[in-house]
Design an enzyme around this catalytic site. Structure first.
Site, PDB file in Angstrom:
ATOM      1  N   PRO A  58       0.808  -1.222   0.000  1.00  0.00           N
ATOM      2  CA  PRO A  58       0.000   0.000   0.000  1.00  0.00           C
ATOM      3  C   PRO A  58       0.841   1.272   0.000  1.00  0.00           C
ATOM      4  O   PRO A  58       0.508   2.241  -0.679  1.00  0.00           O
ATOM      5  CB  PRO A  58      -0.830  -0.141   1.275  1.00  0.00           C
ATOM      6  CG  PRO A  58      -0.994  -1.622   1.441  1.00  0.00           C
ATOM      7  CD  PRO A  58       0.322  -2.195   1.000  1.00  0.00           C
ATOM      8  N   GLU A  59       1.931   1.283   0.781  1.00  0.00           N
ATOM      9  CA  GLU A  59       2.883   2.391   0.734  1.00  0.00           C
ATOM     10  C   GLU A  59       4.302   1.872   0.894  1.00  0.00           C
ATOM     11  O   GLU A  59       4.530   0.842   1.537  1.00  0.00           O
ATOM     12  CB  GLU A  59       2.623   3.438   1.831  1.00  0.00           C
ATOM     13  CG  GLU A  59       1.554   4.458   1.498  1.00  0.00           C
ATOM     14  CD  GLU A  59       0.188   4.047   1.971  1.00  0.00           C
ATOM     15  OE1 GLU A  59      -0.792   4.749   1.674  1.00  0.00           O
ATOM     16  OE2 GLU A  59       0.076   2.993   2.639  1.00  0.00           O
ATOM     17  N   THR A  60       5.231   2.610   0.306  1.00  0.00           N
ATOM     18  CA  THR A  60       6.663   2.361   0.479  1.00  0.00           C
ATOM     19  C   THR A  60       7.314   3.661   0.918  1.00  0.00           C
ATOM     20  O   THR A  60       7.010   4.728   0.373  1.00  0.00           O
ATOM     21  CB  THR A  60       7.304   1.855  -0.821  1.00  0.00           C
ATOM     22  OG1 THR A  60       6.707   0.600  -1.184  1.00  0.00           O
ATOM     23  CG2 THR A  60       8.805   1.668  -0.672  1.00  0.00           C
ATOM     24  N   HIS A  87       1.643   3.627   8.812  1.00  0.00           N
ATOM     25  CA  HIS A  87       2.156   2.267   8.978  1.00  0.00           C
ATOM     26  C   HIS A  87       3.538   2.113   8.365  1.00  0.00           C
ATOM     27  O   HIS A  87       4.374   1.357   8.874  1.00  0.00           O
ATOM     28  CB  HIS A  87       1.158   1.232   8.418  1.00  0.00           C
ATOM     29  CG  HIS A  87       1.238   0.988   6.959  1.00  0.00           C
ATOM     30  ND1 HIS A  87       0.550   1.738   6.029  1.00  0.00           N
ATOM     31  CD2 HIS A  87       1.930   0.060   6.249  1.00  0.00           C
ATOM     32  CE1 HIS A  87       0.806   1.278   4.822  1.00  0.00           C
ATOM     33  NE2 HIS A  87       1.633   0.269   4.919  1.00  0.00           N
TER      34      HIS A  87
END
Length: 308
Positions: A58-60, A87
């Site tokens: 979902p995110e990096t 997160h």
């Protein structure tokens, strides 16, 4: 006689190491996946976007600088850059600690949403750790009643199932979401999200996601978060939105206080089979939110090398 062929020279692009981390859990494969790239100072924004798409988390988070207690980071979904991600920040703290590059000293991250101080709490054995982050400034804005039915229907619900005693509003501690209170946590399991409609409503309301929540205790809530506008159909466990939710509730007097502090837990990810838990602490003065901290554990799942 033939001419001697000159020796060939081969050039290889430097490869980028990354980690894949499960945030807001101690169990690999649960919680919320994040990519973490510690040494990204030589990467362009376009390369960061391609690596984020490659990882499909979902995110990096990419660390472009880290020295003297100050880091500079950027966050990417698989489709675009975003100002902040809770997160992924927890995941970053875990990777830094595991790599021996952070032992609990003062650390701040420069993000597009502002500076984020981090705090590291180790267990007695020194194995597990909990990463706490100060959230960006809390903000909230009203969502007119005319939107309530449309938001409920976009999740496959009647607006009669909205909880009238809890706030339906937009709020942010880094990223804007609209928070939709439901009468009972059992309703979360049966949601039928219309993702194109949710993306359209998110764009019209100026938010990143539509976040449905329901009480499961005095200061405990279950939730699901849908962010198709930024390429995330459903975010498993959302730290930034969790902080904004508890801050919103505290600002409206819906959480018990100890002195000027409120705390709570958010359970998310169960509908996707990836449960996680978010801890939140809010400092308030009257109805004014002065500080929000979000904490959680994380587990490194695997490490790899991206050839670019």
């Amino acid at each position: 006689m033939g001419t001697e062929e000159p020796a060939r020279k081969f050039y290889t692009a430097p490869m980028t190491r990354y980690a894949e981390v499960a945030a807001f859990t101690t169990v690999p494969g649960q919680g919320n996946r994040a990519g973490v790239v510690l040494d990204a100072g030589e990467l362009t924004g376009e390369q960061m976007q391609r690596l984020a798409a490659f990882l499909e988390a979902p995110e990096t988070v990419f660390v472009t600088r880290l020295s003297d207690g100050l880091g500079r980071v950027r966050y990417f979904t698989p489709t675009q850059e975003v100002d902040f991600c809770g997160h992924a920040t927890v995941a970053l703290g875990r990777v830094l600690a595991q790599a021996g590059r952070w032992r609990g000293e003062a650390l701040e991250l420069e993000t597009l949403a502002g500076r984020i101080p981090l705090r590291l709490v180790l267990d007695a054995g020194g194995g597990e750790c909990r990463v706490w982050m100060h959230q960006p400034a809390f903000g909230t804005r009203a969502v007119g009643r005319g939107w309530h039915r449309e938001l409920a229907e976009a999740l496959g619900l009647s607006d009669r199932l909205l909880h009238r005693g809890l706030p339906l509003a937009a709020a942010s501690t880094g990223l804007w979401s609209v928070f939709l209170p439901l009468l009972d946590a059992s309703l979360l399991e049966g949601l039928e999200p219309d993702l194109p409609r949710i993306a359209e409503l998110s764009r019209e309301l100026g938010v990143v996601s539509v976040y449905a929540y329901a009480p499961v205790g005095v200061n405990r809530f279950a939730a699901r978060d849908f962010a198709p506008l930024v390429g995330i159909p459903e975010d498993p466990v959302t730290g930034s939105a969790g902080g904004a939710l508890l801050a919103l509730l505290a600002s409206e007097g819906r959480l018990p206080l100890r002195g000027n502090r409120a705390s709570g837990l958010i359970y998310q990810g169960h509908a996707l089979g990836t449960p996680g838990e978010i801890e939140v602490e809010v400092e308030v003065r009257g109805t004014r939110v002065e500080a929000v901290q979000v904490g959680g554990c994380a587990a490194v799942e695997r490490e790899g090398v991206w050839p670019g």
